[in-house]
Structures are given as structure tokens and as C-alpha cells.
Design an enzyme around this catalytic site. Structure first.
Site, PDB file in Angstrom:
ATOM      1  CE  LYS A  83      32.253  48.588  45.554  1.00 22.98           C
ATOM      2  NZ  LYS A  83      33.462  48.135  44.877  1.00 22.98           N
ATOM      3  CG  HIS A 116      31.885  46.339  50.207  1.00 23.67           C
ATOM      4  ND1 HIS A 116      33.209  46.174  49.899  1.00 23.67           N
ATOM      5  CD2 HIS A 116      31.210  45.645  49.255  1.00 23.67           C
ATOM      6  CE1 HIS A 116      33.323  45.401  48.815  1.00 23.67           C
ATOM      7  NE2 HIS A 116      32.121  45.077  48.422  1.00 23.67           N
TER       8      HIS A 116
END
Length: 280
Positions: A83, A116
């Protein structure tokens, strides 16, 4: 019905993603991390979830190399997720962050790359970068993490490519029905982080009663509930017996009533930050 640890769901772009994987949040670089991931691979896990902010991509990469070797499988059999962190959200900076993650993991590509957190005013440029990486064939699938329905709606207004996955906090105290329904409607695969609520549900009486019936642990009941809800799950553990135990959820099936009872434990209670109100 999902029959084993290597069964997959097909994302809307045709890529197959394992229903079950291992997460490494808060597992520091070092032998414990390497051994846990390597053991998981040898035990049949094929999905590994990390992130730049976990600061353990190098150890995960080492474990992947050693695990592939020892299990005698090709890299293509694994599904690796990382991420991009909030401070790197931007077009150029997201592409650079991807390069950095690849380098640390020592991989030629990722199977899934996620934004994220939905940092306001930043995630659209980051998404454009993910679309570029995807179109260039440098990542197999792209998605988001911690996005609510309104974030996804906003993103998709300008996106060329719809996210394939949304990874959110998901457990019996936070059943996320709204985002689940939204994702189902739009063909976006929901994935659970912190499925065991960081251990906070392991003395719940309802779950204990169901667990006793099947001669399973509470953790196994929760992970089975995830899967029967059509949610990909990535429990974290570094202990070998727990890695095996977590994955022993394919030999029983919860009834509709039991699924309902678990749903009713919902309190909209988060152990992680609120995606509508975080400051990092």
C-alpha cells in the site's frame, strides 16, 4: 462454498485473489517476521499483505524468496499486496513509492497495490498513478483501503478504472453493512483487516457458544463468518500453531441463524482510526 486456503475470488478484471491470506501489520523486521511468512507459504497460504508504513517489506521479500524456494512453487502462485502511504499520495510520488516497495520486496511486480487511506484532496492523483501502473502491466490489480462509500463515489467520478478491492476494518463489532452493499453493487471485492479485532472478541460468549458447537476456536468462527459473507480475510499471526489454526476454517459451515447472531454483535465499534476523521 470455499473449500480450501488456496480458493480464490475473481476480481472484476479477471485476476484471481485468494480468499485467505496472512497480514503482517505491526510485525517488525527480523527473523520472527521472515519465519512467520515463510511458514505460512509452506503451510499453503498464497496471499501476503504488507504496506510501506509497516516498514517490513524487506523482511517480507526475504520470506517470499525463501518460502518459494522451500515450497517449490513459482512466484506466480503468490498474491502479494502492498500500500502507498499518505505522505506519498500524489501522481509522481505514488509511482516512486511503488518503485520503492518493489525494490524492498525484491519483486518484479505486485499483485495488488492499494491507497492506504482516503486523504482528502490527494487520493485522486494517487489513483491516476495506480491506473498508470496498471495500464503499463506493472501491477495486476489496484484498489483502496479504508474508503467509505462516499470516498469511492468521489473517486469513481473521475476514475478510468474502478477499484478492484477495498480493504477495511471488518469484524463482528464493525460489520460495515453499508460499504459491503456498495462494494457488492459495484463489483469491488471487500477485504477485512483486523478481522479478529486485535483479540478483543476472544472471550465473547455468543462466539464461544458457536465455537463449542463446532469444536473450533472463536478466531476460527470469526474467520469463517468473513468468508461466508464474501469478504477476503488476512488474519495476522507470527506463531506457527496459530497460522495453521487460523487457516483451519474450511471443514465446517455456519448456519444462517449463526451468521445472523454474529451480525447482531455489531456496535459500529472501531479499533482503528475513523476514515472520515483521521489526522495522519
Amino acid at each position: 462454498m470455499i473449500k480450501n486456503i488456496q480458493d480464490t475470488t475473481t476480481l472484476h478484471n479477471g485476476v484471481k485473489m485468494p480468499w485467505f491470506g496472512i497480514g503482517v501489520f505491526k510485525v517488525e523486521e527480523g527473523p520472527e517476521l521472515v519465519n512467520a511468512v515463510k511458514f505460512a507459504i509452506k503451510h499453503g497460504y498464497r496471499s501476503i499483505d504488507t504496506a510501506a508504513i509497516y516498514e517490513n517489506e524487506e523482511g517480507v521479500g526475504q520470506a517470499i524468496r525463501e518460502g518459494i524456494n522451500e515450497a517449490g512453487i513459482p512466484r506466480e502462485e503468490l498474491f502479494i499486496t502492498s500500500k502507498v502511504w499518505n505522505s506519498d499520495l500524489g501522481y509522481e510520488s505514488t509511482i516512486e513509492a511503488y518503485e520503492t516497495s518493489l525494490k524492498k520486496l525484491d519483486l518484479e511486480y505486485l499483485d495488488l497495490y492499494l491507497i492506504h487511506w482516503p486523504v482528502e484532496g490527494k487520493y485522486k492523483e494517487a489513483w491516476r498513478a495506480l491506473e498508470t501502473l496498471y495500464k503499463e502491466g506493472r501491477v495486476k490489480a489496484i484498489g483502496v483501503s479504508n474508503f467509505q462509500a462516499h470516498h469511492l463515489e468521489d473517486l469513481m467520478k473521475d476514475a478510468e478504472i474502478k477499484p478492484m478491492v477495498n480493504q477495511v476494518e471488518y469484524h463482528p463489532r464493525l460489520t460495515q453493512k453499508e460499504i459491503q452493499a456498495f462494494c457488492q453493487e459495484h463489483g469491488i471485492q471487500l477485504e477485512a483487516w483486523s478481522p479478529l479485532m486485535q483479540g478483543q472478541l476472544l472471550d465473547n460468549l455468543v462466539l464461544q457458544e458457536i465455537a463449542n458447537k463446532y469444536n473450533k476456536t472463536i478466531a476460527q468462527i470469526i474467520l469463517r463468518w468473513d468468508l461466508q459473507n464474501g469478504v477476503v480475510t488476512i488474519p495476522k499471526s507470527t506463531k506457527e500453531y496459530r497460522i495453521v489454526e487460523n487457516s483451519t476454517v474450511f471443514d465446517f459451515e455456519l448456519t444462517k441463524e449463526e451468521m445472523q447472531r454474529i451480525d447482531e454483535l455489531n456496535q459500529n465499534h472501531r479499533v482503528g482510526p475513523d476514515p472520515d476523521n483521521f489526522d495522519f
